[in-house]
Write a protein that holds these residues in place. Structure first.
Motif, PDB file in Angstrom:
ATOM      1  N   LEU A  31       2.443   1.664  -3.427  1.00 15.85           N
ATOM      2  CA  LEU A  31       1.425   2.079  -4.395  1.00 15.85           C
ATOM      3  C   LEU A  31       1.134   3.569  -4.279  1.00 15.85           C
ATOM      4  O   LEU A  31       1.175   4.302  -5.267  1.00 15.85           O
ATOM      5  CB  LEU A  31       0.133   1.272  -4.201  1.00 15.85           C
ATOM      6  CG  LEU A  31      -1.055   1.694  -5.066  1.00 15.85           C
ATOM      7  CD1 LEU A  31      -0.807   1.328  -6.531  1.00 15.85           C
ATOM      8  CD2 LEU A  31      -2.334   1.063  -4.568  1.00 15.85           C
TER       9      LEU A  31
ATOM     10  N   ARG B 250       1.739   6.466  -6.992  1.00 11.15           N
ATOM     11  CA  ARG B 250       0.563   6.949  -7.724  1.00 11.15           C
ATOM     12  C   ARG B 250       0.069   8.332  -7.285  1.00 11.15           C
ATOM     13  O   ARG B 250      -0.400   9.105  -8.115  1.00 11.15           O
ATOM     14  CB  ARG B 250      -0.570   5.927  -7.621  1.00 11.15           C
ATOM     15  CG  ARG B 250      -0.252   4.607  -8.304  1.00 11.15           C
ATOM     16  CD  ARG B 250      -0.160   4.733  -9.815  1.00 11.15           C
ATOM     17  NE  ARG B 250      -1.497   4.945 -10.334  1.00 11.15           N
ATOM     18  CZ  ARG B 250      -1.818   5.852 -11.252  1.00 11.15           C
ATOM     19  NH1 ARG B 250      -0.904   6.623 -11.788  1.00 11.15           N
ATOM     20  NH2 ARG B 250      -3.070   5.989 -11.654  1.00 11.15           N
TER      21      ARG B 250
ATOM     22  N   ASN C 175       0.837  -1.206   0.000  1.00 14.02           N
ATOM     23  CA  ASN C 175       0.000   0.000   0.000  1.00 14.02           C
ATOM     24  C   ASN C 175       0.866   1.248   0.000  1.00 14.02           C
ATOM     25  O   ASN C 175       0.594   2.210  -0.727  1.00 14.02           O
ATOM     26  CB  ASN C 175      -0.935   0.013   1.206  1.00 14.02           C
ATOM     27  CG  ASN C 175      -2.008  -1.046   1.115  1.00 14.02           C
ATOM     28  OD1 ASN C 175      -2.200  -1.661   0.079  1.00 14.02           O
ATOM     29  ND2 ASN C 175      -2.693  -1.273   2.216  1.00 14.02           N
TER      30      ASN C 175
ATOM     31  N   VAL D 239      -5.930   0.151  -4.295  1.00 17.07           N
ATOM     32  CA  VAL D 239      -5.969   0.130  -5.760  1.00 17.07           C
ATOM     33  C   VAL D 239      -7.252   0.800  -6.245  1.00 17.07           C
ATOM     34  O   VAL D 239      -7.235   1.627  -7.167  1.00 17.07           O
ATOM     35  CB  VAL D 239      -5.846  -1.316  -6.290  1.00 17.07           C
ATOM     36  CG1 VAL D 239      -6.134  -1.388  -7.777  1.00 17.07           C
ATOM     37  CG2 VAL D 239      -4.459  -1.875  -5.989  1.00 17.07           C
ATOM     38  N   GLU D 240      -8.368   0.472  -5.613  1.00 13.40           N
ATOM     39  CA  GLU D 240      -9.656   1.061  -5.996  1.00 13.40           C
ATOM     40  C   GLU D 240      -9.679   2.569  -5.733  1.00 13.40           C
ATOM     41  O   GLU D 240     -10.176   3.348  -6.557  1.00 13.40           O
ATOM     42  CB  GLU D 240     -10.803   0.370  -5.254  1.00 13.40           C
ATOM     43  CG  GLU D 240     -12.175   0.941  -5.549  1.00 13.40           C
ATOM     44  CD  GLU D 240     -12.626   0.823  -6.995  1.00 13.40           C
ATOM     45  OE1 GLU D 240     -13.469   1.638  -7.424  1.00 13.40           O
ATOM     46  OE2 GLU D 240     -12.137  -0.070  -7.718  1.00 13.40           O
TER      47      GLU D 240
ATOM     48  N   HIS E 194      -5.048  -3.888   0.327  1.00 12.30           N
ATOM     49  CA  HIS E 194      -4.419  -3.492  -0.934  1.00 12.30           C
ATOM     50  C   HIS E 194      -5.476  -3.244  -2.010  1.00 12.30           C
ATOM     51  O   HIS E 194      -5.372  -2.284  -2.778  1.00 12.30           O
ATOM     52  CB  HIS E 194      -3.416  -4.554  -1.395  1.00 12.30           C
ATOM     53  CG  HIS E 194      -2.598  -4.105  -2.558  1.00 12.30           C
ATOM     54  ND1 HIS E 194      -1.708  -3.049  -2.478  1.00 12.30           N
ATOM     55  CD2 HIS E 194      -2.544  -4.535  -3.842  1.00 12.30           C
ATOM     56  CE1 HIS E 194      -1.149  -2.858  -3.659  1.00 12.30           C
ATOM     57  NE2 HIS E 194      -1.631  -3.750  -4.507  1.00 12.30           N
ATOM     58  N   ASP E 195      -6.501  -4.085  -2.057  1.00 12.72           N
ATOM     59  CA  ASP E 195      -7.579  -3.896  -3.038  1.00 12.72           C
ATOM     60  C   ASP E 195      -8.259  -2.542  -2.848  1.00 12.72           C
ATOM     61  O   ASP E 195      -8.617  -1.878  -3.828  1.00 12.72           O
ATOM     62  CB  ASP E 195      -8.614  -5.014  -2.948  1.00 12.72           C
ATOM     63  CG  ASP E 195      -8.099  -6.348  -3.486  1.00 12.72           C
ATOM     64  OD1 ASP E 195      -7.058  -6.358  -4.195  1.00 12.72           O
ATOM     65  OD2 ASP E 195      -8.725  -7.374  -3.208  1.00 12.72           O
TER      66      ASP E 195
END
Length: 92
Positions: A6, A10, A3, A81-82, A77-78
Motif C-alpha cells: 500500500l 500510494r 501495508n 489505509v486511514e 492495515h486499517d
C-alpha cells in the motif's frame, strides 16, 4: 506485506518519492523535497493538521535529512489505509 505494498504504491503518488528500497524493515524512507525544504517543520504540521506521524530525516542524516521523512508501516492495515487517506486530504 499489505501495508508495505500500500505505502510503496500510494506514498509516491502523493509526492513522497521512495528514497530507498523498502526491503527488510517496517518503514518507507521518502524524499519529500518536492513538498518541503524542512522535513522537521513539515512533520510537525502533518501531525498537527493531518494527524499522521512520521519521523523527519534529520534524525538519520544531519546534512541532507531536511529533505527526507520516514514512515512506519508497522500498524494495522486499517491504520495504513486511514493514514494515506488523511495525507491525501491534507495535501489537496
Amino acid at each position: 506485506a499489505w501495508n508495505r505494498e500500500l505505502l510503496m504504491k500510494r506514498l509516491p503518488e502523493l509526492g513522497f518519492a521512495l528514497a530507498a528500497p523498502m526491503d527488510g524493515a517496517f518503514y518507507a524512507f521518502c524524499d519529500v523535497s518536492s513538498l518541503t525544504n524542512d522535513s522537521m517543520a513539515f512533520a510537525g504540521r502533518m501531525l498537527a493538521e493531518a494527524h499522521v506521524a512520521a519521523t523527519p530525516g534529520r534524525d538519520f542524516d544531519p546534512l541532507q535529512g531536511y529533505r527526507y521523512m520516514r514512515f512506519s508501516y508497522a500498524g494495522s492495515h486499517d491504520e495504513m489505509v486511514e493514514a494515506v487517506a488523511r495525507l491525501e486530504r491534507w495535501l489537496k
